[in-house]
Write a protein that holds these residues in place. Sequence first.
Motif, PDB file in Angstrom:
ATOM      1  N   UNK A 195      27.387 -34.514  19.019  1.00 32.49           N
ATOM      2  CA  UNK A 195      26.820 -34.972  20.292  1.00 32.49           C
ATOM      3  C   UNK A 195      27.783 -34.839  21.465  1.00 32.49           C
ATOM      4  N   UNK A 196      28.621 -33.824  21.417  1.00 27.80           N
ATOM      5  CA  UNK A 196      29.500 -33.542  22.534  1.00 27.80           C
ATOM      6  C   UNK A 196      28.918 -32.418  23.378  1.00 27.80           C
ATOM      7  N   UNK A 197      29.035 -32.525  24.685  1.00 25.01           N
ATOM      8  CA  UNK A 197      28.471 -31.546  25.611  1.00 25.01           C
ATOM      9  C   UNK A 197      29.240 -30.231  25.520  1.00 25.01           C
ATOM     10  N   UNK A 198      28.511 -29.123  25.321  1.00 18.37           N
ATOM     11  CA  UNK A 198      29.166 -27.822  25.212  1.00 18.37           C
ATOM     12  C   UNK A 198      28.672 -26.815  26.246  1.00 18.37           C
ATOM     13  N   UNK A 199      27.422 -26.962  26.721  1.00 23.83           N
ATOM     14  CA  UNK A 199      26.907 -26.025  27.718  1.00 23.83           C
ATOM     15  C   UNK A 199      25.634 -26.577  28.343  1.00 23.83           C
ATOM     16  N   UNK A 200      25.049 -25.777  29.258  1.00 27.92           N
ATOM     17  CA  UNK A 200      23.857 -26.224  29.969  1.00 27.92           C
ATOM     18  C   UNK A 200      23.010 -25.007  30.357  1.00 27.92           C
ATOM     19  N   UNK A 201      21.692 -25.203  30.421  1.00 30.62           N
ATOM     20  CA  UNK A 201      20.752 -24.171  30.843  1.00 30.62           C
ATOM     21  C   UNK A 201      19.910 -24.744  31.973  1.00 30.62           C
ATOM     22  N   UNK A 202      19.632 -23.929  33.004  1.00 27.17           N
ATOM     23  CA  UNK A 202      18.910 -24.417  34.177  1.00 27.17           C
ATOM     24  C   UNK A 202      17.515 -23.808  34.283  1.00 27.17           C
TER      25      UNK A 202
END
Length: 503
Positions: free
Chosen positions: A204-211
């Motif tokens: 549950x660690x943040x690794x990336x993002x999509x918009x």
Amino acid sequence: MPEPGSEGWPAGKVFEAGIQGFTYDDLVFMPGSPKCEASEVDLSSHITKNIRLTCPVLGSPSDTVTEAKMAIELALAGGMGIIHANQSIESQVEMVQQVKRFVSGFILEPFVMSPTQTLAELDKLKDTKGVSTVPITHDGQLGGRLLGIVTSRDADLCEDRKEFLCKVMTEKIVTAKEPLAFSEALEVLKQSKVGKLLILDAEDRLVSMVTRSDLKKVRDFPEMSRDVSGKLLVAGAVPAREGRPDEERAKALAEAGANVLYLFGDGIDAQLELIWKLKSAYPLVEILAGPAASVREAKRLIQAGADGIVAGTGCDVGGDPAAPQAVALGRGEATMVYEVAFYVTRNFNVPVCAAGCRSSSQALVALGLGASSLMLREPLAGALEAPSGGTAAAPRHHSHSLVHCVGLRYGASRAWERQVTVPRSVAQEVTHKSQVKAFLLYFLSGLRKGLRELGYRSLPELHEGLEKELLRMECRLPYGLQLREWRCQKAMANGQLPQACRA
């Protein structure tokens, strides 16, 4: 029994019959039996061993053709542009990055803030970086435990800009877990109807993002060329001159995210060592090498590690503007493409890109002789996205490249030299073709109709027909071509340029 030539000849018979070389205009294919509609023809093909495009078109690495704007439009249409090297390394790297930023894909380094930071700090980030939405992690770092997200709507509803982000953030957020393909991430984004999708690892660690902006671009351009991270494909040109290969430029482009490096130069020898070094240092970057005019040159490039070969000459591929061009050297384009593709595809299974095509009819001949893709120069130079810009009312011209030849004259007591300006290429009027998207629609339509008339549904089927000698062709009489050329020269002398003579 009918004569073998009554229904055309297989390619092997045509190219083995005489000692002369053939150009694209010297050959014509015999029609076949259409098996599908033109709209059903699949033009997707490999440009290198591991990169496949839905549109088999590469933008030539010429400073009159491909910069960031052209590369973006080609990638959105399913092709790929090769950013030219007639500029500084920094400028070329910036153009590659512009193409990569157009579609964000997986944002691997999103701006992240901590819960104890304030809205005033978020406002500062927005002013400097243009970022209004940020994930919140426990330590304010990428890889931290995700706590929530602050959007522009959350920030606008609070008047106190000293308020902590933990007080205004949204804790109920949509997330997805790795491993996840970009297409799967877009589907989750579409189903959840949110603006941002945060990607977490197993802990549950943040690794990336999509918009959501990428979702709109994928909807509007379904054929776009993308890499595994969802970003647009782009290539960079690297000159490999004898004794001074531009290794620094190649490394900078690879680190900037270029998917393909196109190595070109005055000869093949200068490329061999550079190919080996780049494949060792950047194994994921594909190497397109050339131009190769003979089987011998193509073999050496592939053995050095090239993933794709460009069949052409220096003037066809927008080569080094500082290199003189000898007009008496070269090879017939059709002969060159057939011989190189015949050897390379059968012995190494490496795709060949054909350079020098100026129309969809010439492109069809190149693909029918074994090429997997096309490198376009003149046809794209007239588009609005070409570097010179302009409008429909402004004619396009290629730049007039000059080189200096040193001449020596020996007298009784001393030698002196003078510089002679020799034109490498003559400024040529290029027909205006509106936007790249509109031109490719017309160009690819011609290719699809051509394949349909030959009786093939895809390029692999076309190449299979070539190998099995089902694809037949004939040679045109030289008189017809000479008459056409004479009419064009006469019209140009009168200040006119008929449509039939234009590239």
